[in-house]
Design a protein around this motif. Structure first.
Motif, PDB file in Angstrom:
ATOM      1  N   HIS A  41       0.819  -1.213   0.000  1.00  0.00           N
ATOM      2  CA  HIS A  41       0.000   0.000   0.000  1.00  0.00           C
ATOM      3  C   HIS A  41       0.853   1.263   0.000  1.00  0.00           C
ATOM      4  CE1 HIS A  41       0.985   0.845   4.211  1.00  0.00           C
ATOM      5  NE2 HIS A  41       0.870  -0.457   4.427  1.00  0.00           N
ATOM      6  N   GLY A  42       0.169   2.408  -0.033  1.00  0.00           N
ATOM      7  CA  GLY A  42       0.839   3.700  -0.070  1.00  0.00           C
ATOM      8  C   GLY A  42       0.929   4.379   1.287  1.00  0.00           C
ATOM      9  N   TRP A  43       1.422   5.607   1.254  1.00  0.00           N
ATOM     10  CA  TRP A  43       1.652   6.436   2.438  1.00  0.00           C
ATOM     11  C   TRP A  43       0.338   6.731   3.146  1.00  0.00           C
ATOM     12  CZ3 TRP A  43       0.281  11.701   3.373  1.00  0.00           C
ATOM     13  CH2 TRP A  43       1.014  12.364   4.366  1.00  0.00           C
ATOM     14  N   GLY A  44       0.332   6.523   4.463  1.00  0.00           N
ATOM     15  CA  GLY A  44      -0.817   6.892   5.262  1.00  0.00           C
ATOM     16  C   GLY A  44      -2.031   6.006   5.108  1.00  0.00           C
ATOM     17  N   THR A  45      -1.847   4.816   4.588  1.00  0.00           N
ATOM     18  CA  THR A  45      -2.973   3.887   4.480  1.00  0.00           C
ATOM     19  C   THR A  45      -2.520   2.515   4.984  1.00  0.00           C
ATOM     20  OG1 THR A  45      -4.630   2.978   2.946  1.00  0.00           O
ATOM     21  CG2 THR A  45      -2.475   3.493   2.022  1.00  0.00           C
ATOM     22  N   ASP A  46      -3.108   1.435   4.510  1.00  0.00           N
ATOM     23  CA  ASP A  46      -2.724   0.099   4.953  1.00  0.00           C
ATOM     24  C   ASP A  46      -3.230  -0.908   3.930  1.00  0.00           C
ATOM     25  OD1 ASP A  46      -5.493  -0.493   5.591  1.00  0.00           O
ATOM     26  OD2 ASP A  46      -5.209   0.562   7.483  1.00  0.00           O
ATOM     27  N   SER A  47      -3.103  -2.181   4.252  1.00  0.00           N
ATOM     28  CA  SER A  47      -3.435  -3.217   3.269  1.00  0.00           C
ATOM     29  C   SER A  47      -4.916  -3.312   2.950  1.00  0.00           C
ATOM     30  CB  SER A  47      -2.922  -4.581   3.748  1.00  0.00           C
ATOM     31  OG  SER A  47      -3.478  -4.923   5.012  1.00  0.00           O
ATOM     32  N   HIS A  48      -5.767  -2.620   3.735  1.00  0.00           N
ATOM     33  CA  HIS A  48      -7.173  -2.540   3.346  1.00  0.00           C
ATOM     34  C   HIS A  48      -7.332  -1.887   1.973  1.00  0.00           C
ATOM     35  CE1 HIS A  48      -7.923  -3.255   7.668  1.00  0.00           C
ATOM     36  NE2 HIS A  48      -9.070  -3.732   7.258  1.00  0.00           N
ATOM     37  N   GLN A  49      -6.327  -1.163   1.536  1.00  0.00           N
ATOM     38  CA  GLN A  49      -6.363  -0.521   0.236  1.00  0.00           C
ATOM     39  C   GLN A  49      -6.580  -1.525  -0.893  1.00  0.00           C
ATOM     40  OE1 GLN A  49      -2.673   1.398  -0.983  1.00  0.00           O
ATOM     41  NE2 GLN A  49      -3.799   3.054  -1.969  1.00  0.00           N
ATOM     42  N   TRP A  50      -6.262  -2.781  -0.635  1.00  0.00           N
ATOM     43  CA  TRP A  50      -6.394  -3.812  -1.667  1.00  0.00           C
ATOM     44  C   TRP A  50      -7.710  -4.586  -1.541  1.00  0.00           C
ATOM     45  CZ3 TRP A  50      -3.003  -2.905  -5.251  1.00  0.00           C
ATOM     46  CH2 TRP A  50      -1.790  -2.294  -4.906  1.00  0.00           C
ATOM     47  N   SER A  51      -8.634  -4.078  -0.737  1.00  0.00           N
ATOM     48  CA  SER A  51      -9.925  -4.755  -0.577  1.00  0.00           C
ATOM     49  C   SER A  51     -10.692  -4.854  -1.892  1.00  0.00           C
ATOM     50  CB  SER A  51     -10.782  -4.020   0.460  1.00  0.00           C
ATOM     51  OG  SER A  51     -10.150  -4.007   1.725  1.00  0.00           O
ATOM     52  N   TRP A  52     -10.427  -3.930  -2.814  1.00  0.00           N
ATOM     53  CA  TRP A  52     -11.088  -3.950  -4.119  1.00  0.00           C
ATOM     54  C   TRP A  52     -10.549  -5.068  -5.022  1.00  0.00           C
ATOM     55  CZ3 TRP A  52     -10.270   0.462  -1.383  1.00  0.00           C
ATOM     56  CH2 TRP A  52     -11.313   1.390  -1.292  1.00  0.00           C
ATOM     57  N   HIS A  53      -9.430  -5.691  -4.659  1.00  0.00           N
ATOM     58  CA  HIS A  53      -8.717  -6.536  -5.602  1.00  0.00           C
ATOM     59  C   HIS A  53      -8.411  -7.946  -5.103  1.00  0.00           C
ATOM     60  CE1 HIS A  53      -7.434  -2.234  -5.700  1.00  0.00           C
ATOM     61  NE2 HIS A  53      -7.835  -2.338  -6.944  1.00  0.00           N
ATOM     62  N   ILE A  54      -8.303  -8.141  -3.797  1.00  0.00           N
ATOM     63  CA  ILE A  54      -7.789  -9.409  -3.276  1.00  0.00           C
ATOM     64  C   ILE A  54      -8.639 -10.592  -3.710  1.00  0.00           C
ATOM     65  CG2 ILE A  54      -7.421 -10.754  -1.171  1.00  0.00           C
ATOM     66  CD1 ILE A  54      -6.378  -8.240   0.175  1.00  0.00           C
ATOM     67  N   ASP A  55      -9.946 -10.495  -3.563  1.00  0.00           N
ATOM     68  CA  ASP A  55     -10.797 -11.642  -3.896  1.00  0.00           C
ATOM     69  C   ASP A  55     -10.640 -12.045  -5.349  1.00  0.00           C
ATOM     70  OD1 ASP A  55     -11.762 -11.844  -1.322  1.00  0.00           O
ATOM     71  OD2 ASP A  55     -13.561 -10.661  -1.707  1.00  0.00           O
ATOM     72  N   ALA A  56     -10.591 -11.062  -6.250  1.00  0.00           N
ATOM     73  CA  ALA A  56     -10.454 -11.383  -7.667  1.00  0.00           C
ATOM     74  C   ALA A  56      -9.097 -12.008  -7.968  1.00  0.00           C
ATOM     75  CB  ALA A  56     -10.655 -10.121  -8.501  1.00  0.00           C
ATOM     76  N   LEU A  57      -8.051 -11.500  -7.347  1.00  0.00           N
ATOM     77  CA  LEU A  57      -6.712 -12.033  -7.611  1.00  0.00           C
ATOM     78  C   LEU A  57      -6.503 -13.393  -6.975  1.00  0.00           C
ATOM     79  CD1 LEU A  57      -4.651  -8.755  -7.072  1.00  0.00           C
ATOM     80  CD2 LEU A  57      -5.107  -9.899  -9.253  1.00  0.00           C
ATOM     81  N   ALA A  58      -7.125 -13.629  -5.819  1.00  0.00           N
ATOM     82  CA  ALA A  58      -6.913 -14.882  -5.094  1.00  0.00           C
ATOM     83  C   ALA A  58      -7.529 -16.076  -5.797  1.00  0.00           C
ATOM     84  CB  ALA A  58      -7.463 -14.773  -3.678  1.00  0.00           C
ATOM     85  N   GLY A  59      -8.335 -15.835  -6.824  1.00  0.00           N
ATOM     86  CA  GLY A  59      -8.893 -16.955  -7.569  1.00  0.00           C
ATOM     87  C   GLY A  59      -7.833 -17.777  -8.282  1.00  0.00           C
ATOM     88  N   LYS A  60      -6.720 -17.120  -8.679  1.00  0.00           N
ATOM     89  CA  LYS A  60      -5.677 -17.824  -9.420  1.00  0.00           C
ATOM     90  C   LYS A  60      -4.274 -17.629  -8.844  1.00  0.00           C
ATOM     91  CE  LYS A  60      -8.055 -17.878 -13.881  1.00  0.00           C
ATOM     92  NZ  LYS A  60      -7.972 -17.530 -15.321  1.00  0.00           N
ATOM     93  N   HIS A  61      -4.168 -16.822  -7.811  1.00  0.00           N
ATOM     94  CA  HIS A  61      -2.854 -16.515  -7.257  1.00  0.00           C
ATOM     95  C   HIS A  61      -2.878 -16.628  -5.734  1.00  0.00           C
ATOM     96  CE1 HIS A  61      -1.323 -14.664 -11.018  1.00  0.00           C
ATOM     97  NE2 HIS A  61      -2.564 -14.231 -11.157  1.00  0.00           N
ATOM     98  N   ARG A  62      -1.724 -16.924  -5.162  1.00  0.00           N
ATOM     99  CA  ARG A  62      -1.532 -16.681  -3.745  1.00  0.00           C
ATOM    100  C   ARG A  62      -1.260 -15.194  -3.585  1.00  0.00           C
ATOM    101  NH1 ARG A  62       3.245 -19.234   0.180  1.00  0.00           N
ATOM    102  NH2 ARG A  62       2.482 -18.299   2.140  1.00  0.00           N
ATOM    103  N   VAL A  63      -1.961 -14.560  -2.662  1.00  0.00           N
ATOM    104  CA  VAL A  63      -1.901 -13.109  -2.530  1.00  0.00           C
ATOM    105  C   VAL A  63      -1.513 -12.743  -1.101  1.00  0.00           C
ATOM    106  CG1 VAL A  63      -3.149 -10.935  -2.766  1.00  0.00           C
ATOM    107  CG2 VAL A  63      -3.690 -12.847  -4.298  1.00  0.00           C
TER     108      VAL A  63
END
Length: 265
Positions: free
Chosen positions: A29-51
Motif C-alpha cells: 500500500h501507499g503512504w498513510g494507508t494500509d493493506s485494506h487498500q487492496w480490498s477492491w482486488h484481493i478476492d479477484a486475484l486470489a482466484g488464481k494466485h496466492r496473494v
C-alpha cells in the motif's frame, strides 16, 4: 490473520489468500494507508494466485517504531517477511509510496522480485512539483500534522474520485502516528538519499532488471519512466484523467490490465 515477528520489536500484519502455481503476488500500500487498500482486488486475484497483502511498519496493524519508518527499511522488512514465509520470489505490486518500496526491494533483493507493478508510484517528482515540500514537512512536524496530511491528500483526488474513497483514506490518515507520516514523507522526497526526486529516481530505477508494469495518471511522468525500463517485457500505461488512486477508482480495469500483462510478460 497472521503476524510475522521480524525481530527488533517489529511485527508485521499480513493476510495470505488464494493459491496458485506461480510466484505469489505481494501487495504493498501507499503512504498513510494500509493493506485494506487492496480490498477492491484481493478476492479477484486470489482466484488464481496466492496473494500476500501486508501492512508496512508504522501503518495499519503493524508495529509503529519510533524511528526507521522509511521506504528502504520497509523494503528490508518485506525481504525478511518473504524469508519468514519461505517464499523465494514474488510479483511485487505497489501503489504510491508502495511503488517506491517494491522498487527498492527489486533493486536490493533482485532474486526476490520476478516482476514488478507500480501504480502512480512515489518517484519521478520534478523540482517544480516539489517546491512546496519544505512547507509540507514543516507542517507535518507541527502540532496539526493530520490536518497537513489531509491537505496533502487532496492532491490524490480529483472530480472523478468517489466520496467513499475520499472518506476512507481520510479516516486512515487520522489514525496514523504523526511521526510516521513525517519520517516516511521525508525519506521519500527530502532526505539526502531520497529516491522520489529526479535525478535520483532515474539512477536508481534504471537498476531494476525485472519486467515492470507501471500505470500513471500523468502522461509526462509515464513518458519519463518508459525510458528507464530495461526489460523488453516492461510496459508503461497512462490513464490520463484518473486520480492518484487509479486502481481503487477503476479496479476492474486495473485487474484486466494486470492479468493481461502477467500472461504476456
Amino acid at each position: 490473520m497472521p503476524y510475522a515477528d521480524l525481530g527488533q520489536n517489529i511485527r508485521l500484519f499480513y493476510t495470505d489468500d488464494g493459491k496458485g502455481d506461480g510466484p505469489p503476488l505481494l501487495l504493498v500500500h501507499g503512504w498513510g494507508t494500509d493493506s485494506h487498500q487492496w480490498s477492491w482486488h484481493i478476492d479477484a486475484l486470489a482466484g488464481k494466485h496466492r496473494v500476500i497483502a501486508v501492512d508496512l511498519r508504522g501503518h495499519g496493524y503493524s508495529s509503529v517504531p519510533d524511528e526507521g519508518n522509511t521506504p528502504r527499511q520497509m523494503a528490508a522488512d518485506l525481504a525478511a517477511l518473504l524469508d519468514r514465509l519461505a517464499i523465494p520470489e514474488v510479483i511485487a505490486i505497489g501503489h504510491s509510496m508502495g511503488g517506491q518500496v517494491v522498487s527498492i526491494l527489486a533493486v536490493e533483493h533482485p532474486d526476490k522480485v520476478c516482476k514488478l507493478v507500480a501504480l502512480d508510484p512515489g518517484y519521478g517528482i520534478t523540482a517544480d512539483v516539489a517546491r512546496t515540500f519544505p512547507e509540507t514537512v514543516a507542517a507535518l512536524r507541527g502540532p496539526h500534522a493530520h490536518a497537513a496530511a489531509e491537505r496533502l491528500d487532496e492532491w490524490c483526488t480529483n472530480a472523478a474520485t468517489p466520496a467513499v474513497i475520499r472518506r476512507w483514506h481520510k479516516r486512515r490518515l487520522y489514525g496514523m502516528a504523526p511521526h510516521v507520516l513525517l519520517q516516511a514523507f521525508e525519506a521519500m522526497f527530502t532526505e539526502p538519499d531520497a529516491l522520489g526526486m529526479r535525478p535520483a529516481s532515474d539512477d536508481y530505477l534504471a537498476r531494476r532488471e525485472c519486467p515492470v508494469l507501471s500505470i500513471w495518471s500523468d502522461p509526462e511522468r509515464a513518458a519519463w519512466e518508459s525510458g528507464l525500463c530495461k526489460h523488453p517485457a516492461s510496459k508503461v500505461v497512462c490513464w490520463e484523467g484518473s486520480s492518484h488512486r487509479l486502481h481503487e477508482e477503476r479496479p476492474g480495469e486495473f485487474l484486466l490490465v494486470l492479468r493481461r500483462w502477467l500472461r504476456t510478460s
